[in-house]
Design an enzyme around this catalytic site. Structure first.
Site, mmCIF file in Angstrom:
data_model
loop_
_atom_site.group_PDB
_atom_site.id
_atom_site.type_symbol
_atom_site.label_atom_id
_atom_site.label_comp_id
_atom_site.label_asym_id
_atom_site.label_seq_id
_atom_site.Cartn_x
_atom_site.Cartn_y
_atom_site.Cartn_z
ATOM 1 N N CYS A 65 0.843 -1.188 0.000
ATOM 2 C CA CYS A 65 0.000 0.000 0.000
ATOM 3 C C CYS A 65 0.883 1.244 0.000
ATOM 4 C CB CYS A 65 -0.898 -0.015 1.230
ATOM 5 S SG CYS A 65 -1.914 1.475 1.422
ATOM 6 N N CYS A 68 0.383 3.117 3.644
ATOM 7 C CA CYS A 68 0.815 2.606 4.956
ATOM 8 C C CYS A 68 1.838 1.485 4.895
ATOM 9 C CB CYS A 68 -0.401 2.155 5.768
ATOM 10 S SG CYS A 68 -1.181 0.648 5.158
ATOM 11 N N CYS A 114 -7.245 -0.935 1.171
ATOM 12 C CA CYS A 114 -6.269 -1.481 2.116
ATOM 13 C C CYS A 114 -7.030 -1.656 3.421
ATOM 14 C CB CYS A 114 -5.097 -0.517 2.287
ATOM 15 S SG CYS A 114 -3.976 -1.005 3.612
ATOM 16 N N CYS A 117 -5.413 0.838 6.351
ATOM 17 C CA CYS A 117 -5.556 2.302 6.371
ATOM 18 C C CYS A 117 -6.740 2.816 5.548
ATOM 19 C CB CYS A 117 -4.269 2.964 5.886
ATOM 20 S SG CYS A 117 -3.981 2.843 4.111
ATOM 21 N N CYS A 137 -8.630 -5.255 -9.906
ATOM 22 C CA CYS A 137 -8.236 -4.193 -10.836
ATOM 23 C C CYS A 137 -7.795 -3.000 -9.983
ATOM 24 C CB CYS A 137 -9.426 -3.854 -11.723
ATOM 25 S SG CYS A 137 -9.052 -2.742 -13.074
#
Length: 148
Positions: A65, A68, A114, A117, A137
Protein backbone atom coordinates in the site's frame (compact mmCIF):
# COMPACT_ATOMS: atom_id res chain seq x y z
CA UNK A 1 -7.86 -19.03 -1.84
CA UNK A 2 -10.44 -16.27 -1.95
CA UNK A 3 -13.34 -16.87 -4.36
CA UNK A 4 -16.19 -14.62 -5.48
CA UNK A 5 -18.48 -16.07 -2.78
CA UNK A 6 -15.94 -14.94 -0.17
CA UNK A 7 -15.82 -11.45 -1.68
CA UNK A 8 -19.62 -11.19 -1.47
CA UNK A 9 -19.58 -12.52 2.10
CA UNK A 10 -16.99 -9.95 3.21
CA UNK A 11 -18.86 -7.16 1.40
CA UNK A 12 -22.16 -8.03 3.08
CA UNK A 13 -21.08 -9.34 6.49
CA UNK A 14 -17.86 -7.44 7.27
CA UNK A 15 -14.19 -7.64 6.43
CA UNK A 16 -11.54 -9.85 8.00
CA UNK A 17 -9.82 -8.22 10.97
CA UNK A 18 -6.59 -6.49 9.93
CA UNK A 19 -3.37 -7.09 11.86
CA UNK A 20 -3.21 -3.39 12.77
CA UNK A 21 -4.84 -0.05 11.93
CA UNK A 22 -3.26 3.13 10.55
CA UNK A 23 -5.29 6.33 10.79
CA UNK A 24 -4.18 9.83 9.84
CA UNK A 25 -5.84 13.14 9.20
CA UNK A 26 -6.30 14.43 5.67
CA UNK A 27 -3.46 16.88 6.22
CA UNK A 28 -1.14 14.13 7.45
CA UNK A 29 -1.84 12.07 4.29
CA UNK A 30 -1.19 15.12 2.10
CA UNK A 31 2.28 15.55 3.66
CA UNK A 32 3.71 12.50 1.89
CA UNK A 33 1.30 11.63 -0.94
CA UNK A 34 1.41 13.35 -4.32
CA UNK A 35 -1.81 15.12 -5.35
CA UNK A 36 -2.69 12.19 -7.66
CA UNK A 37 -1.94 9.59 -4.98
CA UNK A 38 -4.10 11.53 -2.51
CA UNK A 39 -6.96 11.87 -5.02
CA UNK A 40 -6.97 8.15 -5.78
CA UNK A 41 -6.25 6.63 -2.37
CA UNK A 42 -8.02 9.01 -0.01
CA UNK A 43 -10.80 10.44 -2.23
CA UNK A 44 -11.62 7.24 -4.16
CA UNK A 45 -10.40 8.52 -7.49
CA UNK A 46 -9.21 6.52 -10.49
CA UNK A 47 -6.05 7.02 -12.47
CA UNK A 48 -6.22 7.15 -16.25
CA UNK A 49 -6.05 3.68 -17.80
CA UNK A 50 -2.72 2.64 -19.34
CA UNK A 51 -1.02 5.53 -17.51
CA UNK A 52 1.41 3.40 -15.49
CA UNK A 53 4.29 1.14 -16.41
CA UNK A 54 3.12 -1.21 -13.64
CA UNK A 55 0.55 -2.63 -16.07
CA UNK A 56 3.26 -4.26 -18.15
CA UNK A 57 5.80 -5.12 -15.42
CA UNK A 58 5.77 -8.74 -14.34
CA UNK A 59 9.08 -8.98 -12.47
CA UNK A 60 9.03 -10.87 -9.15
CA UNK A 61 8.27 -8.79 -6.09
CA UNK A 62 5.64 -7.69 -3.62
CA UNK A 63 3.24 -4.78 -3.94
CA UNK A 64 2.48 -2.74 -0.84
CA UNK A 65 0.00 0.00 0.00
CA UNK A 66 1.38 3.41 -1.00
CA UNK A 67 -0.15 4.95 2.12
CA UNK A 68 0.82 2.61 4.96
CA UNK A 69 3.20 -0.03 3.58
CA UNK A 70 0.88 -2.99 4.16
CA UNK A 71 1.79 -5.94 1.92
CA UNK A 72 -1.09 -6.40 -0.54
CA UNK A 73 -0.20 -8.49 -3.60
CA UNK A 74 2.54 -10.84 -4.80
CA UNK A 75 3.70 -10.35 -8.39
CA UNK A 76 3.16 -14.09 -8.98
CA UNK A 77 -0.62 -13.37 -8.83
CA UNK A 78 -0.40 -10.56 -11.41
CA UNK A 79 -1.74 -11.07 -14.94
CA UNK A 80 -2.35 -9.09 -18.13
CA UNK A 81 -6.04 -8.21 -18.14
CA UNK A 82 -5.94 -5.70 -20.99
CA UNK A 83 -7.86 -3.19 -18.86
CA UNK A 84 -5.09 -0.62 -18.43
CA UNK A 85 -4.67 -1.17 -14.69
CA UNK A 86 -2.52 -3.73 -12.85
CA UNK A 87 -4.59 -6.85 -12.20
CA UNK A 88 -4.14 -9.61 -9.64
CA UNK A 89 -5.95 -12.86 -8.88
CA UNK A 90 -5.42 -12.92 -5.08
CA UNK A 91 -4.26 -10.67 -2.25
CA UNK A 92 -1.16 -11.71 -0.33
CA UNK A 93 -3.28 -12.42 2.79
CA UNK A 94 -7.00 -12.76 3.31
CA UNK A 95 -7.06 -9.86 5.79
CA UNK A 96 -4.98 -7.44 3.67
CA UNK A 97 -7.97 -6.23 1.64
CA UNK A 98 -11.28 -4.66 2.66
CA UNK A 99 -14.39 -5.12 0.50
CA UNK A 100 -17.18 -2.54 0.18
CA UNK A 101 -20.32 -2.23 -1.94
CA UNK A 102 -19.89 0.56 -4.50
CA UNK A 103 -23.07 1.80 -6.17
CA UNK A 104 -21.54 4.92 -7.74
CA UNK A 105 -21.93 5.92 -11.39
CA UNK A 106 -25.04 3.78 -11.85
CA UNK A 107 -23.08 0.53 -11.40
CA UNK A 108 -22.90 -2.09 -8.69
CA UNK A 109 -19.30 -3.07 -7.99
CA UNK A 110 -17.11 -4.20 -5.11
CA UNK A 111 -14.54 -1.61 -4.08
CA UNK A 112 -11.30 -2.89 -2.58
CA UNK A 113 -9.35 -0.93 0.02
CA UNK A 114 -6.27 -1.48 2.12
CA UNK A 115 -7.76 -3.13 5.19
CA UNK A 116 -5.21 -1.37 7.42
CA UNK A 117 -5.56 2.30 6.37
CA UNK A 118 -8.69 2.28 4.15
CA UNK A 119 -6.81 3.53 1.07
CA UNK A 120 -8.91 3.09 -2.06
CA UNK A 121 -7.15 0.57 -4.30
CA UNK A 122 -9.68 -0.19 -7.04
CA UNK A 123 -12.32 -2.88 -7.54
CA UNK A 124 -12.59 -6.66 -7.74
CA UNK A 125 -14.55 -8.50 -10.42
CA UNK A 126 -15.52 -12.17 -10.97
CA UNK A 127 -14.02 -12.30 -14.49
CA UNK A 128 -10.41 -13.25 -13.74
CA UNK A 129 -8.50 -16.39 -14.70
CA UNK A 130 -8.77 -19.74 -12.90
CA UNK A 131 -8.50 -21.02 -10.30
CA UNK A 132 -9.95 -18.08 -8.30
CA UNK A 133 -11.80 -16.41 -11.17
CA UNK A 134 -11.06 -13.02 -9.56
CA UNK A 135 -9.63 -9.87 -11.09
CA UNK A 136 -8.43 -7.28 -8.60
CA UNK A 137 -8.24 -4.19 -10.84
CA UNK A 138 -5.91 -1.86 -8.93
CA UNK A 139 -4.82 1.75 -9.42
CA UNK A 140 -1.04 1.67 -9.85
CA UNK A 141 -0.61 4.93 -7.89
CA UNK A 142 -2.02 3.19 -4.82
CA UNK A 143 0.86 0.66 -4.90
CA UNK A 144 4.59 0.60 -4.31
CA UNK A 145 6.59 -2.36 -5.55
CA UNK A 146 9.22 -4.02 -3.39
CA UNK A 147 11.78 -5.85 -5.51
CA UNK A 148 12.59 -9.43 -4.50
Amino acid sequence: MIKWADVIHFTNKGNPTPEKRVEKTEEEWKQFLTPEEFQVTRLKGTERSFSSELCSLFDPGIYECKCCGTLLFDASEKFESGTGWPSFTQPIKENAIGYHADKSYGMIRVEVTCNVCDAHLGHVFPDGPPPSGLRYCINAVSLSKIKE
